[in-house]
Design an enzyme around this catalytic site. Structure first.
Site, PDB file in Angstrom:
ATOM      1  N   ARG A  13      59.259  90.321  58.822  1.00  0.00           N
ATOM      2  CA  ARG A  13      58.010  90.171  59.589  1.00  0.00           C
ATOM      3  C   ARG A  13      58.080  90.952  60.900  1.00  0.00           C
ATOM      4  O   ARG A  13      57.072  91.426  61.400  1.00  0.00           O
ATOM      5  CB  ARG A  13      57.677  88.704  59.841  1.00  0.00           C
ATOM      6  CG  ARG A  13      58.763  87.945  60.573  1.00  0.00           C
ATOM      7  CD  ARG A  13      58.392  86.477  60.749  1.00  0.00           C
ATOM      8  NE  ARG A  13      59.565  85.697  61.105  1.00  0.00           N
ATOM      9  CZ  ARG A  13      59.545  84.615  61.861  1.00  0.00           C
ATOM     10  NH1 ARG A  13      58.410  84.174  62.346  1.00  0.00           N
ATOM     11  NH2 ARG A  13      60.641  83.956  62.123  1.00  0.00           N
ATOM     12  N   SER A  40      54.324  83.837  64.864  1.00  0.00           N
ATOM     13  CA  SER A  40      54.978  83.842  63.552  1.00  0.00           C
ATOM     14  C   SER A  40      54.839  85.194  62.853  1.00  0.00           C
ATOM     15  O   SER A  40      55.707  85.612  62.113  1.00  0.00           O
ATOM     16  CB  SER A  40      54.383  82.760  62.651  1.00  0.00           C
ATOM     17  OG  SER A  40      54.620  81.485  63.197  1.00  0.00           O
ATOM     18  N   GLU A  61      40.799  81.129  58.055  1.00  0.00           N
ATOM     19  CA  GLU A  61      41.217  82.316  57.325  1.00  0.00           C
ATOM     20  C   GLU A  61      40.078  82.930  56.513  1.00  0.00           C
ATOM     21  O   GLU A  61      40.023  84.160  56.348  1.00  0.00           O
ATOM     22  CB  GLU A  61      42.392  81.964  56.404  1.00  0.00           C
ATOM     23  CG  GLU A  61      43.664  81.520  57.136  1.00  0.00           C
ATOM     24  CD  GLU A  61      43.654  80.054  57.574  1.00  0.00           C
ATOM     25  OE1 GLU A  61      42.736  79.308  57.154  1.00  0.00           O
ATOM     26  OE2 GLU A  61      44.563  79.652  58.332  1.00  0.00           O
ATOM     27  N   PHE A  86      48.031  81.315  53.080  1.00  0.00           N
ATOM     28  CA  PHE A  86      46.683  81.317  53.653  1.00  0.00           C
ATOM     29  C   PHE A  86      46.057  82.707  53.608  1.00  0.00           C
ATOM     30  O   PHE A  86      44.882  82.876  53.911  1.00  0.00           O
ATOM     31  CB  PHE A  86      46.725  80.764  55.080  1.00  0.00           C
ATOM     32  CG  PHE A  86      47.557  79.510  55.188  1.00  0.00           C
ATOM     33  CD1 PHE A  86      47.458  78.513  54.233  1.00  0.00           C
ATOM     34  CD2 PHE A  86      48.463  79.345  56.227  1.00  0.00           C
ATOM     35  CE1 PHE A  86      48.241  77.372  54.306  1.00  0.00           C
ATOM     36  CE2 PHE A  86      49.253  78.203  56.308  1.00  0.00           C
ATOM     37  CZ  PHE A  86      49.142  77.213  55.351  1.00  0.00           C
ATOM     38  N   HIS A 112      56.017  84.852  55.656  1.00  0.00           N
ATOM     39  CA  HIS A 112      56.527  83.570  55.175  1.00  0.00           C
ATOM     40  C   HIS A 112      56.254  83.383  53.687  1.00  0.00           C
ATOM     41  O   HIS A 112      55.953  82.285  53.223  1.00  0.00           O
ATOM     42  CB  HIS A 112      55.930  82.414  55.978  1.00  0.00           C
ATOM     43  CG  HIS A 112      56.354  82.371  57.422  1.00  0.00           C
ATOM     44  ND1 HIS A 112      56.219  83.440  58.266  1.00  0.00           N
ATOM     45  CD2 HIS A 112      56.908  81.383  58.168  1.00  0.00           C
ATOM     46  CE1 HIS A 112      56.669  83.114  59.467  1.00  0.00           C
ATOM     47  NE2 HIS A 112      57.098  81.887  59.444  1.00  0.00           N
ATOM     48  N   ASP A 120      59.612  74.021  55.745  1.00  0.00           N
ATOM     49  CA  ASP A 120      58.200  73.602  55.703  1.00  0.00           C
ATOM     50  C   ASP A 120      57.789  73.116  54.312  1.00  0.00           C
ATOM     51  O   ASP A 120      56.849  72.350  54.179  1.00  0.00           O
ATOM     52  CB  ASP A 120      57.279  74.749  56.138  1.00  0.00           C
ATOM     53  CG  ASP A 120      57.053  74.767  57.648  1.00  0.00           C
ATOM     54  OD1 ASP A 120      57.417  73.778  58.323  1.00  0.00           O
ATOM     55  OD2 ASP A 120      56.515  75.766  58.150  1.00  0.00           O
ATOM     56  N   ARG A 170      60.140  85.412  56.371  1.00  0.00           N
ATOM     57  CA  ARG A 170      60.544  84.786  57.616  1.00  0.00           C
ATOM     58  C   ARG A 170      62.010  85.007  58.005  1.00  0.00           C
ATOM     59  O   ARG A 170      62.293  85.218  59.181  1.00  0.00           O
ATOM     60  CB  ARG A 170      60.276  83.282  57.498  1.00  0.00           C
ATOM     61  CG  ARG A 170      60.745  82.464  58.676  1.00  0.00           C
ATOM     62  CD  ARG A 170      60.246  81.033  58.556  1.00  0.00           C
ATOM     63  NE  ARG A 170      60.574  80.276  59.739  1.00  0.00           N
ATOM     64  CZ  ARG A 170      61.578  79.398  59.819  1.00  0.00           C
ATOM     65  NH1 ARG A 170      62.358  79.190  58.771  1.00  0.00           N
ATOM     66  NH2 ARG A 170      61.808  78.742  60.930  1.00  0.00           N
TER      67      ARG A 170
END
Ligand code: TPP
Ligand code: MG
Lengths: 320, 280
Positions: A13, A40, A61, A86, A112, A120, A170
């Protein structure tokens, strides 16, 4: 087996974030949208340097995708940023109608992705995104393997006219591709030429494929290793040529078996040159909470499982 | 239970929250601490529930849906402290093979959870479905929901809001955690929401406000709302809270939305929170 020098350890990322900032400096038409995940997605530098070209849409989104489509009308090149879940499932019809079907020049940038999101858990660990995105006509689907490749891909897709899904992750990963690489959409990268079996990997699994190749070499198995960063359009020429040479193929990806790289490669080979195949991927299951390393082991997305699958396909090879 | 007794439970729940996120160096303490007083009040004083005989259908029981699933630590702690499952299971939070997933999930059959959440904006819709089923079943129980204020930026929330008012869903009491914070900063900085009360009223809801850290006020507001169910309107409680409430260095900032304290910070936090029911 060719040696790969590890030059660093960074998250993919960050490659996206740094590539985006560089694009901001070189291409005034590049704009960025984010849905409350600036940190993020590593979009903070772009935001600070080009505040007028950064659009914070909030946790919305669907609106972001529609706005991105609209911003292309008049010549902007929008890069959207949110988690992979998302970026795809949440907004599938917005992407389908307003972006893919309408042939809009939107770059959907998704972080991610996959199990390596870690603790998560399954609500966030999408393993179906490549499938959803590659089913869409007009969509290009890219899953780079390290920081350098992600940065190069980010810069390259701005030059490509049309919708792109760029998927990254991530965790920090070894950097082993060159910093000055030219990224060619749709062109596989031959990492190691071999004769006994072909390993075709994408994303975080490319490094595992290299580790597997090293161990296989110690056992006298000479694996050909291909980095497929562009899943759609697939580099069919390279895939077919390699299958003809080695006669057995294993694919590896951080995604469901259904709809992923393996499915695409197997369709290509079924049509052109069928060989024994096996798949390192998640087998029709959701993910769960855990550390990235624990999850990759539990779901078999690692070098050991690549080796096991290599042994299986080699046993099935039809000897001439 | 008296407000003092409820506050003692809340203190223990806050200890659980910071210990849980510290143990796995991940999770969401800010929103969890801010919603602790409310969730303790709801589960220990307001809801008609039967933790010992939990089942998915929850017929003739009140139901709760957590739409802002990232504050799972507070919910898991409250559920455990209320007797849905053993408190020592809190030690498995976010670890591999746990039932206490990073975001609430049903897959492993954790008692008290009826639908997964974590992807924001979906909880009110599910709650409305459950509310319609209660009506079809002739079940007079109440459905409670909790939402983040940033979460309200998701369009689906407003689709549900319209449905609820248009269809007189008057067995639902929703609450929004109005802490004014989300991930990238304050709501004002990220996407200003304007007048929340006016928005919900314009969508046809009966809107009330409460201080989410005043136990007496939480009790009286919830009791009044319960009494007013069945009047043809869904009820929305706009609950003012402070993110990170109870741990001074976490309070009032988005910085502690989704990070865990280190060893030193944990010790500091625990020093501010009385151990009342015994740590897990
Ligand atoms: C659909 C969706 N988009 C984005 C996220 C990432 N995310 C998790 S929590 C959060 C902020 C939520 O803000 P708020 O509802 O105010 O909760 P608080 O931070 O106050 O706990 C975001 C953007 C998500 N979980 N789901
Ligand atoms: Mg908030």
């Amino acid at each position: 087996m060719k040696k790969f020098e590890v030059t660093g350890n960074k998250d993919t990322r960050s490659g996206f974030g740094d590539g985006l900032t560089e694009l901001g400096r070189t291409n005034p038409n590049v704009v960025a949208l984010c849905a409350d995940l600036t940190g993020s997605l590593k979009m903070g530098d772009f935001k600070n340097e080009f505040p007028d070209r950064f659009f914070q849409v909030g946790i919305a989104e669907a609106n972001m995708m529609g706005m991105a489509a609209g911003m292309t009308i008049g010549g902007k090149i929008p890069f959207t940023g949110t988690f992979a879940n998302f970026s795809t499932g949440r907004v599938y019809d917005q992407i389908r109608q307003s972006i893919a079907y309408s042939e809009k020049n939107v770059k959907i940038c998704a972080s991610h992705a996959g199990l390596t999101l870690g603790e998560d858990g399954a609500t966030h660990q999408i393993l179906e995104d490549v499938g959803m995105m590659q089913m869409l006509p007009n969509m290009t689907v890219i899953n780079p393997c390290d920081y350098n490749q992600t940065k190069a891909a980010t810069i390259a897709i701005a030059e490509h006219e049309g919708p792109v899904y760029l998927r990254f992750g991530r965790p920090k990963m070894p950097i082993f591709t060159p910093a000055d690489q030219k990224f060619e959409i749709g062109k596989g990268i031959m990492l190691n030429e071999g004769t006994d079996v072909t390993i075709i990997a994408t994303g975080h699994l490319v490094w595992e494929a290299i580790l597997a190749g090293e161990k296989l070499a110690e056992q006298g198995i000479n694996a050909e290793i291909i980095n497929i960063h562009t899943i759609k359009p697939l580099d069919e020429e390279m895939v077919i040529a390699s299958a003809k040479k080695t006669g057995a193929v294993v694919t590896a990806e951080e995604h469901q078996t259904i709809g992923g790289l393996g499915a695409t490669v197997s369709q290509c080979l079924a049509k052109n040159h069928a060989v024994p195949m096996d798949f390192v991927a998640v087998d029709d299951s959701f993910g769960e909470s855990g550390t990235p390393a624990q999850l990759m082991t539990k779901y078999g997305l690692d070098a050991d499982n690549i080796i096991a699958k290599v042994k299986r396909v080699m046993a099935k090879k039809v000897m001439a | 239970m008296t407000s003092l007794e409820l506050s003692k439970v809340a203190s223990q729940v806050r200890r659980d929250i910071v210990r849980m996120v510290h143990a796995v160096n991940s999770g969401h303490p800010g929103g969890s601490l801010g919603c602790t007083d409310f969730l303790v009040n709801l589960y220990f004083k307001q809801m008609n529930i039967n933790p010992a005989e939990w089942d998915m259908d929850g017929k003739n029981e009140d139901l709760f849906f957590l739409s802002n699933g990232h504050i799972s630590p507070v919910w898991y702690s409250v559920l455990a402290r209320k007797g849905y499952f053993q408190v020592n299971e809190l030690a498995t939070f976010r670890k591999i093979n746990t039932r206490l997933q990073g975001h609430p999930a049903t897959e492993e059959g954790l008692e008290g959870i009826r639908v997964a959440s974590g992807s924001l904006g979906q909880g009110l819709s599910v709650a409305l479905g459950a509310a319609e089923t209660k009506k079809l079943n002739g079940d007079k129980s109440i459905i409670y929901t909790l939402h983040g204020d940033g979460e309200l930026q998701e369009g689906q929330v407003w689709e549900a809001a319209m449905y609820a008012a248009a269809n007189k869903i008057d067995n639902v009491i929703s609450t929004v955690d109005y802490n004014g914070q989300q991930i990238d900063g304050s709501l004002e900085q990220v996407l200003a929401m304007g007048d929340l009360r006016a928005k919900w009223e314009a969508f046809g809801w009966d809107v009330r406000e409460m201080d989410g850290h005043n136990m007496d006020e939480i009790s009286s507001t919830l009791e009044k709302a319960k009494a007013d169910c069945g009047n043809g309107k869904p009820i929305m409680l706009i609950m003012t809270t402070s993110m990170g409430k109870g741990v001074d260095f976490m309070e009032g900032t988005h910085k502690w939305h989704g990070i865990a304290p280190n060893d030193e910070q944990l010790a500091d936090a625990l020093g501010q929170l009385e151990e009342t029911l015994g740590d897990y």
